[in-house]
Write a protein that holds these residues in place. Structure first.
Motif, PDB file in Angstrom:
ATOM      1  N   UNK A  53       0.841  -1.208   0.000  1.00 14.63           N
ATOM      2  CA  UNK A  53       0.000   0.000   0.000  1.00 14.63           C
ATOM      3  C   UNK A  53       0.871   1.251   0.000  1.00 14.63           C
ATOM      4  N   UNK A  54       1.978   1.188   0.731  1.00 15.93           N
ATOM      5  CA  UNK A  54       2.867   2.348   0.838  1.00 15.93           C
ATOM      6  C   UNK A  54       3.694   2.583  -0.420  1.00 15.93           C
ATOM      7  N   UNK A  55       3.655   1.642  -1.347  1.00 17.92           N
ATOM      8  CA  UNK A  55       4.384   1.821  -2.600  1.00 17.92           C
ATOM      9  C   UNK A  55       5.822   1.351  -2.565  1.00 17.92           C
ATOM     10  N   UNK A  56       6.110   0.376  -1.706  1.00 14.99           N
ATOM     11  CA  UNK A  56       7.469  -0.168  -1.639  1.00 14.99           C
ATOM     12  C   UNK A  56       7.848  -0.778  -2.981  1.00 14.99           C
ATOM     13  N   UNK A  57       9.009  -0.379  -3.484  1.00 12.80           N
ATOM     14  CA  UNK A  57       9.414  -0.797  -4.830  1.00 12.80           C
ATOM     15  C   UNK A  57       9.984  -2.208  -4.862  1.00 12.80           C
ATOM     16  N   UNK A  58      10.636  -2.605  -3.788  1.00 15.30           N
ATOM     17  CA  UNK A  58      11.199  -3.956  -3.738  1.00 15.30           C
ATOM     18  C   UNK A  58      10.942  -4.532  -2.362  1.00 15.30           C
ATOM     19  N   UNK A  59      10.238  -5.652  -2.308  1.00 17.50           N
ATOM     20  CA  UNK A  59       9.786  -6.232  -1.052  1.00 17.50           C
ATOM     21  C   UNK A  59      10.334  -7.645  -0.923  1.00 17.50           C
ATOM     22  N   UNK A  60      11.280  -7.818  -0.002  1.00 20.59           N
ATOM     23  CA  UNK A  60      11.938  -9.105   0.155  1.00 20.59           C
ATOM     24  C   UNK A  60      11.295  -9.963   1.230  1.00 20.59           C
ATOM     25  N   UNK A  61      11.477 -11.270   1.105  1.00 18.83           N
ATOM     26  CA  UNK A  61      11.014 -12.205   2.120  1.00 18.83           C
ATOM     27  C   UNK A  61      11.902 -13.435   2.071  1.00 18.83           C
ATOM     28  N   UNK A  62      11.797 -14.286   3.077  1.00 17.25           N
ATOM     29  CA  UNK A  62      12.637 -15.484   3.125  1.00 17.25           C
ATOM     30  C   UNK A  62      12.048 -16.554   2.202  1.00 17.25           C
ATOM     31  N   UNK A  63      12.545 -16.594   0.996  1.00 16.40           N
ATOM     32  CA  UNK A  63      11.999 -17.493  -0.024  1.00 16.40           C
ATOM     33  C   UNK A  63      12.288 -18.959   0.313  1.00 16.40           C
ATOM     34  N   UNK A  64      11.313 -19.822   0.083  1.00 16.58           N
ATOM     35  CA  UNK A  64      11.500 -21.242   0.414  1.00 16.58           C
ATOM     36  C   UNK A  64      12.467 -21.922  -0.548  1.00 16.58           C
ATOM     37  N   UNK A  65      12.871 -23.123  -0.177  1.00 17.74           N
ATOM     38  CA  UNK A  65      13.738 -23.922  -1.048  1.00 17.74           C
ATOM     39  C   UNK A  65      13.080 -24.101  -2.408  1.00 17.74           C
ATOM     40  N   UNK A  66      13.878 -24.056  -3.447  1.00 15.83           N
ATOM     41  CA  UNK A  66      13.348 -24.228  -4.794  1.00 15.83           C
ATOM     42  C   UNK A  66      12.897 -22.936  -5.432  1.00 15.83           C
ATOM     43  N   UNK A  67      12.853 -21.855  -4.681  1.00 16.91           N
ATOM     44  CA  UNK A  67      12.467 -20.545  -5.210  1.00 16.91           C
ATOM     45  C   UNK A  67      13.709 -19.661  -5.149  1.00 16.91           C
ATOM     46  N   UNK A  68      14.400 -19.546  -6.268  1.00 18.34           N
ATOM     47  CA  UNK A  68      15.683 -18.853  -6.292  1.00 18.34           C
ATOM     48  C   UNK A  68      15.512 -17.341  -6.236  1.00 18.34           C
ATOM     49  N   UNK A  69      16.397 -16.684  -5.494  1.00 15.89           N
ATOM     50  CA  UNK A  69      16.507 -15.230  -5.575  1.00 15.89           C
ATOM     51  C   UNK A  69      17.141 -14.858  -6.908  1.00 15.89           C
ATOM     52  N   UNK A  70      16.921 -13.635  -7.366  1.00 21.01           N
ATOM     53  CA  UNK A  70      17.455 -13.196  -8.650  1.00 21.01           C
ATOM     54  C   UNK A  70      18.971 -13.331  -8.699  1.00 21.01           C
ATOM     55  N   UNK A  71      19.613 -13.053  -7.556  1.00 22.17           N
ATOM     56  CA  UNK A  71      21.082 -13.076  -7.526  1.00 22.17           C
ATOM     57  C   UNK A  71      21.657 -14.423  -7.103  1.00 22.17           C
ATOM     58  N   UNK A  72      20.778 -15.403  -6.840  1.00 28.35           N
ATOM     59  CA  UNK A  72      21.251 -16.686  -6.326  1.00 28.35           C
ATOM     60  C   UNK A  72      21.808 -17.553  -7.448  1.00 28.35           C
ATOM     61  N   UNK A  73      22.955 -18.128  -7.197  1.00 25.33           N
ATOM     62  CA  UNK A  73      23.626 -18.977  -8.180  1.00 25.33           C
ATOM     63  C   UNK A  73      22.903 -20.320  -8.283  1.00 25.33           C
ATOM     64  N   UNK A  74      22.308 -20.626  -9.432  1.00 26.67           N
ATOM     65  CA  UNK A  74      21.533 -21.874  -9.540  1.00 26.67           C
ATOM     66  C   UNK A  74      22.423 -23.126  -9.522  1.00 26.67           C
ATOM     67  N   UNK A  75      23.733 -22.939  -9.687  1.00 23.55           N
ATOM     68  CA  UNK A  75      24.668 -24.082  -9.711  1.00 23.55           C
ATOM     69  C   UNK A  75      25.336 -24.299  -8.356  1.00 23.55           C
ATOM     70  N   UNK A  76      25.033 -23.419  -7.377  1.00 27.20           N
ATOM     71  CA  UNK A  76      25.761 -23.477  -6.105  1.00 27.20           C
ATOM     72  C   UNK A  76      25.453 -24.773  -5.364  1.00 27.20           C
TER      73      UNK A  76
END
Length: 493
Positions: free
Chosen positions: A470-493
């Motif tokens: 509602x406040x217009x936050x441009x980027x909202x992070x949360x603790x993503x579960x296993x199998x849901x990669x972050x944009x910067x996460x290395x998929x080969x790690x």
């Protein structure tokens, strides 16, 4: 707590002129009836809105009733112009919800098409740059819409609170604490007022309260709260004097605003001049619903205040501080709790967490400060921390922050405080958040968040997520579960 808004909620039904107005009106009455069954109050706006004249009439009725939050209810398709202008001109947070069809037998004469109308409403809201809360699935039966409205309540309180909030700071920030520094531009964008003062202003006000006749009564309150933990009674007169100083400052400086939070300097010159550590007083004000952040952390205070509105309970501000030692993890956590060692960490601050959120509490001195300010001697000027392990149970760790280039970001993560002794000092607990290791790296580190996080005692992630949207936050992070990669996460790690 008298530092958060009292909500007066209204509901206004809207109707497109080619649909029966009675359909929308009757469906509104059913929603209000279901909401009342929860023991909650909502004002039913008597005017059903078909056009802009109806909209003006409804606004007047809502204002006369004292409503400060509004549900716009599409009992049928709805008039996209009038309903969105209602949201634009209403002075307070607005929610949109729509009616589901009740029965297959009624689809010939009583089909409302609000499922379709919600699409037009959302499009028009965007065209007009109007903020509104739209639930995750905004179409439902009367009972389901009543449930949606109940979820809107803490969101609305937070928005109203921010629009009437003043953050009072006493600075400057400690050296090498640039992490707690962020542009204040976004505060104004959120509707928050800021009053920045010098530490000297606070010191002068404190000295003016010497021998204040209210000090004994505050000391008695402190003694009752501390109980057997009152190990340093000699420091209570100064702490009581400081508490009165801050509370008087609130009344003298909140000006046109209803609600207040503090972001205060607390070391190192504070101890040498004031003669104590302010942590315990900070904890007491926070328990009153007036958050006091440490180290002039303005966005920390802002986050705490949002958490207070959402939870209607005491919050705290903690350092995301240290790892759990491997031997402690092996002996106390592994096999008992379903967390890896990377899911765990210790949340700590010197002693600002309220007594009600500690398993037991004791007045102590600040161990780290004492090393530098009064080594090898009986503690004096470093007294004033409230220490103890934080109560085990559900928590939400979160923060609203401005980036260096003045963009709003936020994170939310749910977890728990484990019932494991910390064997350490300060106000401290062992926290466990699923996939914390990845969250730490790809949100907290990657997105340049400071080390302070606000803590609400309970799971409030769903509400906080919606508040930040509602406040217009441009980027909202949360603790993503296993199998849901972050944009910067290395998929080969």
């Amino acid at each position: 707590m008298n530092n958060i808004p009292a909500l007066k909620l209204g509901i206004a039904a809207v109707s497109r002129d080619c649909f029966p107005m009675s359909l929308s009106e009757n469906r509104r009455k059913e929603v209000a009836s279901e909401y009342a069954k929860k023991g909650l109050e909502i004002f039913e706006c008597p005017t059903v809105i078909e056009n802009e004249k109806h909209m003006r009439q409804a606004l007047a009725e809502l204002k006369e009733a004292g409503c400060n939050a509004l549900v716009v209810f599409l009992g049928n398709f709805g008039p996209e112009t009038a309903e969105t202008l209602l949201a634009k001109e209403f002075d307070g947070p607005v929610m949109f919800a729509a009616a589901a069809e009740e029965s297959g037998d009624r689809l010939m004469d009583d089909r409302g098409d609000a499922y379709c109308g919600m699409l037009n409403a959302s499009y028009n809201l965007k065209l007009r740059n109007i903020k509104a809360y739209i639930p995750e699935y905004p179409v439902g039966t009367a009972k389901e819409v009543a449930d949606m409205i109940e979820e809107f309540v803490p969101i609305a309180k937070s928005i109203i609170g921010l629009n009437n909030l003043k953050i009072i700071s006493f600075g400057p920030r400690p050296q090498d604490f640039l992490a707690c520094n962020a542009p204040i531009k976004q505060l104004y964008n959120l509707g928050v007022e800021i009053e920045e003062n010098s530490e000297l202003d606070l010191f002068a006000a404190f000295n003016e309260h010497k021998d204040d006749p209210r000090i004994p009564a505050v000391m008695k309150s402190m003694e009752e709260e501390l109980g057997e933990g009152n190990k340093m009674p000699g420091i209570l007169p100064k702490l009581a004097q400081y508490e009165i100083t801050l509370l008087d400052w609130v009344e003298q400086h909140k000006g046109s605003r209803e609600f207040v939070a503090f972001a205060n300097k607390c070391w190192p010159s504070f101890q040498t001049q004031f003669g104590f550590v302010p942590c315990y007083v900070n904890s007491r004000l926070t328990a009153m619903g007036i958050p006091v952040s440490c180290e002039v952390d303005i966005y920390g205070a802002l986050s705490e205040y949002i958490g207070t509105c959402v939870s209607e309970d005491v919050v705290t501000l903690l350092d995301i501080n240290n790892t759990v030692p491997a031997d402690m993890y092996e002996s106390e956590i592994k096999g008992t709790f379903d967390y890896t060692i990377k899911d765990t960490f210790m949340g700590f601050h010197c002693g600002n967490t309220a007594a009600s959120k500690l398993s037991s509490c004791e007045m102590k001195n600040q161990k780290i400060m004492a090393r530098a300010l009064e080594p090898d001697q009986e503690p004096n000027i470093t007294r004033g921390t409230l220490e103890g392990d934080i109560l085990p149970g559900k928590i939400t760790f979160f923060r609203l922050q401005s980036t260096a280039d003045a963009k709003l970001t936020a994170y939310v993560a749910e977890g728990e405080v484990l019932p494991v002794a910390t064997k350490s000092f300060g106000g401290i607990g062992i926290f466990a958040i699923p996939e914390m290791g990845r969250f730490y790296r790809h949100v907290l580190v990657e997105k340049n968040y400071p080390h302070h996080g606000a803590v609400a005692f309970g799971h409030f992630g769903k509400v906080l997520f919606e508040v930040f949207k509602y406040l217009g936050v441009e980027e909202l992070g949360f603790n993503q579960p296993k199998g849901m990669l972050y944009k910067s996460e290395n998929p080969f790690a």
